[in-house]
Design an enzyme around this catalytic site. Structure first.
Site, PDB file in Angstrom:
ATOM      1  N   LYS A   1      -3.498  13.576  -1.752  1.00 52.83           N
ATOM      2  CA  LYS A   1      -4.900  14.116  -1.689  1.00 52.83           C
ATOM      3  C   LYS A   1      -5.014  15.396  -2.597  1.00 52.83           C
ATOM      4  O   LYS A   1      -6.010  15.572  -2.987  1.00 52.83           O
ATOM      5  CB  LYS A   1      -5.236  14.332  -0.222  1.00 52.83           C
TER       6      LYS A   1
ATOM      7  N   GLU B   1     -14.971  18.821   4.417  1.00 49.75           N
ATOM      8  CA  GLU B   1     -14.786  18.227   5.973  1.00 49.75           C
ATOM      9  C   GLU B   1     -13.639  17.497   6.083  1.00 49.75           C
ATOM     10  O   GLU B   1     -12.942  17.349   5.020  1.00 49.75           O
ATOM     11  CB  GLU B   1     -16.027  17.157   6.258  1.00 49.75           C
TER      12      GLU B   1
ATOM     13  N   SER C   1       1.647   6.722  -0.106  1.00 46.46           N
ATOM     14  CA  SER C   1       0.587   7.534  -0.355  1.00 46.46           C
ATOM     15  C   SER C   1       0.967   8.964   0.528  1.00 46.46           C
ATOM     16  O   SER C   1       0.375   9.987  -0.128  1.00 46.46           O
ATOM     17  CB  SER C   1      -0.864   7.261   0.347  1.00 46.46           C
TER      18      SER C   1
HETATM   19  C1  LIG Z   1      -5.891  10.385   3.895  1.00 41.80           C
HETATM   20  C2  LIG Z   1      -4.822   9.523   3.798  1.00 41.80           C
HETATM   21  C3  LIG Z   1      -5.051   8.057   3.389  1.00 41.80           C
HETATM   22  C4  LIG Z   1      -6.324   7.546   3.376  1.00 41.80           C
HETATM   23  O1  LIG Z   1      -7.220   7.984   2.404  1.00 41.80           O
HETATM   24  P1  LIG Z   1      -7.716   7.209   1.091  1.00 41.80           P
HETATM   25  O2  LIG Z   1      -8.675   8.000   0.479  1.00 41.80           O
HETATM   26  O3  LIG Z   1      -7.985   5.778   1.575  1.00 41.80           O
HETATM   27  O4  LIG Z   1      -6.231   7.214   0.263  1.00 41.80           O
HETATM   28  C5  LIG Z   1      -3.817   7.481   3.153  1.00 41.80           C
HETATM   29  N1  LIG Z   1      -2.762   7.856   3.289  1.00 41.80           N
HETATM   30  C6  LIG Z   1      -2.368   9.075   3.496  1.00 41.80           C
HETATM   31  C7  LIG Z   1      -1.044   9.662   3.370  1.00 41.80           C
HETATM   32  C8  LIG Z   1      -3.396  10.142   3.777  1.00 41.80           C
HETATM   33  O5  LIG Z   1      -3.017  11.435   4.038  1.00 41.80           O
END
Ligand SMILES: *Cc1c(COP(=O)(O)O)cnc(C)c1O
Length: 393
Positions: free
Chosen positions: A89, A111, A377
């Site tokens: 993010k 938000e 992610s």
């Molecule tokens: C917020 C988050 C997501 C989901 O958000 P996307 O916009 O779909 O990427 C996925 N993995 C992690 C670790 C997150 O913090």
């Protein structure tokens, strides 16, 4: 160009900017300037330097040897979990705060649901010395206490949203209301590839550093920039958009998005938007969303707060409709098991969002020479309580 946003802000039949008239000047100002700003050399230099020195990019592309043996393919992990603040993010919040500065904005609002985007926003505001307000549902504030305190330590004011279900959508409404009342000095940092045009395109561009790096790294690893598969979880879709971006026109690369099936796609407690959703308008864009027959948004459910969203970004709705991306889903239990599996085969505890992407490894039949990239992610530190409550390890 097939998968790029058009001049009206649409991906095929999805996208656009469905906003109240009072927000029009803010969104229009952004739309008019974002591309020229991100193309400036001074912007790119500052963005790249911060990604390198502050976020810690490039993140490694790591060959998971034991995972590869288990699934009979060459499985690489793109290590976004190693980014500063623990997930992808921050790539987007760095980009947006640099845009906000160039638009002459003095204050930031955002938000947040689980608090991950709020923390990433609070972090870049501290970095730049900008005032920051994050709206968060009162219910979410109670559930996600550590992230609330992280934001406060970073100097951000966290304001509870007290209306409705006191969760993400109510926080979004509060943020919108604030923005309407402070149009000239405030920028609204949206956390995924959702919202009115130009947000989905802008966020996808900032996250596209992920696939840019994957291509470079694969050349070094295997002498070829293109893998056979790229797999990523989809909440709003920003980590997936970043991981897919530079492969969209390379039709040999199979792209797989993984949604949260919660307790099962047909259980009534799920967040599997492509399986259950229909076209409608959510948070300023036309996209696929889970809704009742008379168009009310259905409350989503997933064990993972980051995937607990009733829609997907318009780019993904288009990628689904055109068949360019295959959408699969994983249940809570499948994801939790996959999270434990990665922990034990590779020594990496993933975020529970990410564990959904890992859970489809057992659902795809790979050839043994297949090169598979999974976008890791985020890291699992924030999810320790959920792992403990689940308990089966
Ligand atoms: C917020 C988050 C997501 C989901 O958000 P996307 O916009 O779909 O990427 C996925 N993995 C992690 C670790 C997150 O913090």
């Amino acid at each position: 160009m097939k998968y790029q946003v058009d001049e009206n802000g649409y991906y095929g039949s999805f996208g656009g900017a469905f906003i109240p008239e009072m927000l029009y000047p803010n969104v229009e100002e952004l739309r008019e300037h974002y591309l020229s700003i991100v193309r400036e050399e001074s912007f790119q230099t500052e963005f790249q330097n911060l990604l390198h020195d502050f976020v810690g990019r490039p993140t490694p592309l790591y060959l998971g040897k034991r995972l590869s043996e288990r699934y009979g393919a060459k499985i690489y992990l793109k290590r976004e979990d190693l980014c500063h603040t623990g997930a992808h993010k921050i790539n987007n919040t760095i980009g947006q705060i640099l845009v906000a500065q160039r638009l002459g904005k003095k204050k930031i609002i955002a938000e947040t649901g689980a608090g991950q985007h709020g923390v990433a926003t609070a972090t870049v505001c501290a970095l730049m010395g900008m005032e920051c307000i994050v709206y968060m549902g009162e219910h979410d504030m109670a559930r996600q206490r550590p992230n609330v305190e992280r934001m406060r330590i970073l100097g951000t004011k966290v304001v509870p949203a007290l209306s409705g279900s006191k969760t993400l959508k109510d926080a979004t409404n509060e943020a919108m209301r604030h923005w309407i009342n402070h149009p000239t000095d405030t920028h609204y940092i949206i956390g995924s590839v959702v919202g009115p045009h130009p947000y989905p395109d802008m966020v996808a561009r900032f996250q596209s550093v992920i696939s840019e790096e994957i291509k470079q790294q694969l050349i070094t690893e295997i002498g070829n920039p293109s893998p056979d598969y790229v797999i990523a979880c989809v909440g709003g879709g920003s980590n997936a958009a970043g991981a897919f971006y530079h492969f969209l026109n390379d039709e040999h690369v199979k792209l797989v998005g993984v949604e949260a099936a919660g307790k099962g796609v047909d259980s009534g407690q799920s967040a599997a938007t492509t399986a259950l959703g229909k076209a409608g308008v959510l948070h300023g864009s036309k996209t696929l969303l889970m809704q009742t027959t008379d168009g009310q948004v259905v409350e989503p459910y997933s064990i993972s707060a980051g995937l607990d969203y009733p829609g997907i970004g318009p780019l993904h709705a288009h990628l689904f409709e055109t068949g360019r991306v295959t959408f699969l889903s994983a249940t809570d239990d499948e994801a939790m098991e996959a999270g434990i599996e990665l922990s034990r085969t590779e020594g990496i505890i993933p975020a529970i969002e990410t564990a959904h992407a890992l859970a489809v490894l057992s659902k795809i039949e790979f050839d043994k020479d297949d090169v598979v990239v999974i976008n890791l992610s985020g890291r699992g530190d924030k999810d320790l309580d959920t792992y403990i409550k689940w308990g089966k390890y």
